[in-house]
Design an enzyme around this catalytic site. Structure first.
Site, PDB file in Angstrom:
ATOM      1  CB  ALA A 151      41.846  37.704  35.097  1.00 24.99           C
ATOM      2  CE1 TYR A 152      46.875  30.622  34.778  1.00 27.56           C
ATOM      3  CE2 TYR A 152      48.556  31.781  36.041  1.00 27.56           C
ATOM      4  CZ  TYR A 152      48.051  30.612  35.507  1.00 27.56           C
ATOM      5  OH  TYR A 152      48.720  29.422  35.708  1.00 27.56           O
ATOM      6  N   GLY A 153      46.511  35.745  37.587  1.00 26.77           N
ATOM      7  CA  GLY A 153      47.229  35.841  38.848  1.00 26.77           C
ATOM      8  C   GLY A 153      46.300  35.894  40.050  1.00 26.77           C
TER       9      GLY A 153
END
Length: 344
Positions: free
Chosen positions: A228-230
């Protein structure tokens, strides 16, 4: 703060340098109050349809009657997510250069502590702080009002606030709360901040520069354990390019949006994921303290208004060449072993 790094094919924390170029648009969006059917604008090759097209109220262009003023140092700098990590290190480095800095974060306590520490070192007349949750539009508008009250204008706005919810696990195991935290902070919060920064700077005769901090995943390579961060950091690059194109279409001459890449920084966010053999290896080989990164980034950021450049820029601390050089030194000479973490 950014979990940002050169992306290597075997390791999600790393990120190779990317050579992004701003798209050049040959058409111009017409912004007069009314236009005549099939009216061709000479030299612009722009076809306007018969309709009302309101001029955005916040835009000041080079052709505006409002005089554009040069942006001279010392600069007024606003940094989101700046009470710790790379944001705090950037604030200190700008202050060392003689600039005025406004810091913010969600926590009243952290803002108070950070402002106190910076004022003890740099004086009360150069540092201000206020709580702000970038996910909340009203909070960001209050931040802008606070900036106008204390500094009158902002020359450099750095969108540093970011979150990985301190979670490193497969997406299938991520909680709703963690996913909402990551996406609303890194994507929605960035959009809100860019919107308000463009409005603010568009109405400043000095104009301004906005810097969006990228992170692991921004070049499209996979980021397992923090997918999700990426994904949100991939969107940072797209958003920056889109805003550059929008400003060009609107013929805005005094506001520019840039990308900023700090590489791998030994913040709490990065170190919280150092629980695998690969993670420990790459953190030791590639990561640097926030202070070291800030010492490189700030002079490069300041050089843009100093040189009166309004070209889109991508400033990178950890380039692909530097990353491969450090990895080679590790394999060839055993350099940079166990710098931060004892490896297995």
């Amino acid at each position: 703060m950014a979990l940002s790094s050169p992306q290597l094919s075997l390791f999600p924390f790393s990120r190779l340098t990317q050579f992004n170029t701003c798209c050049s648009y040959t058409f111009i969006t017409h912004t007069s109050q009314t236009v005549t059917s099939r009216q061709f604008i000479r030299n612009n090759f722009s076809l306007s349809l018969t309709k009302q097209q309101p001029t955005p109220s916040f835009i000041i262009t080079a052709s505006s009657s409002t005089k554009t003023l040069p942006m001279l140092a010392p600069y007024n700098v606003l940094i989101t997510g700046s009470t710790k990590g790379i944001g705090y290190a950037l604030a200190k480095e700008f202050l060392k250069a003689g600039d005025n800095v406004l810091i913010c974060s969600r926590s009243d306590e952290r803002v108070e502590t950070a402002v106190k520490g910076l004022r003890e070192e740099f004086g009360e007349q150069h540092v201000w702080g206020t709580p702000c949750d970038v996910r909340n539009g009203e909070d960001v508008k209050k931040l802008v009002s606070f900036a106008k009250e204390k500094l009158k204008y902002i020359d450099i706005w750095i969108n540093n606030a970011g979150s990985n919810a301190y979670s490193y696990k497969p997406l299938a195991e991520a909680s709703d709360e963690d996913l909402i935290e990551v996406v609303t902070t890194n994507t929605l919060g960035l959009m809100i901040c860019c919107r308000e920064a463009i409005k603010l700077m568009g109405n400043q005769p000095r104009g301004g520069h906005i810097f969006n901090i990228d992170g692991a995943g921004s070049d499209g390579r996979p980021t397992p354990r923090f997918a999700a961060y990426g994904a949100t950091k991939r969107s940072v690059v797209h958003l920056t390019k889109s805003l550059q194109a929008e400003l060009q279409m609107q013929d805005v001459k005094n506001v520019m949006v840039h990308n900023l890449s700090p590489g791998m920084v030994t913040t709490d966010l990065l170190m919280s994921g150092a629980n695998t053999k690969q993670a420990k290896f790459f953190i030791n080989v590639l990561a640097e303290p926030a202070e070291v990164v800030a010492e490189y980034l700030v002079p490069n950021i300041r050089s843009i208004p100093t040189n009166r450049s309004m070209k889109p820029t991508y400033i990178r601390f950890l380039t692909g060449l530097k990353a491969y050089s450090q990895i080679f030194s590790r394999f060839a000479f055993g350099a940079r072993r166990n710098r931060y973490i004892i490896e297995d």
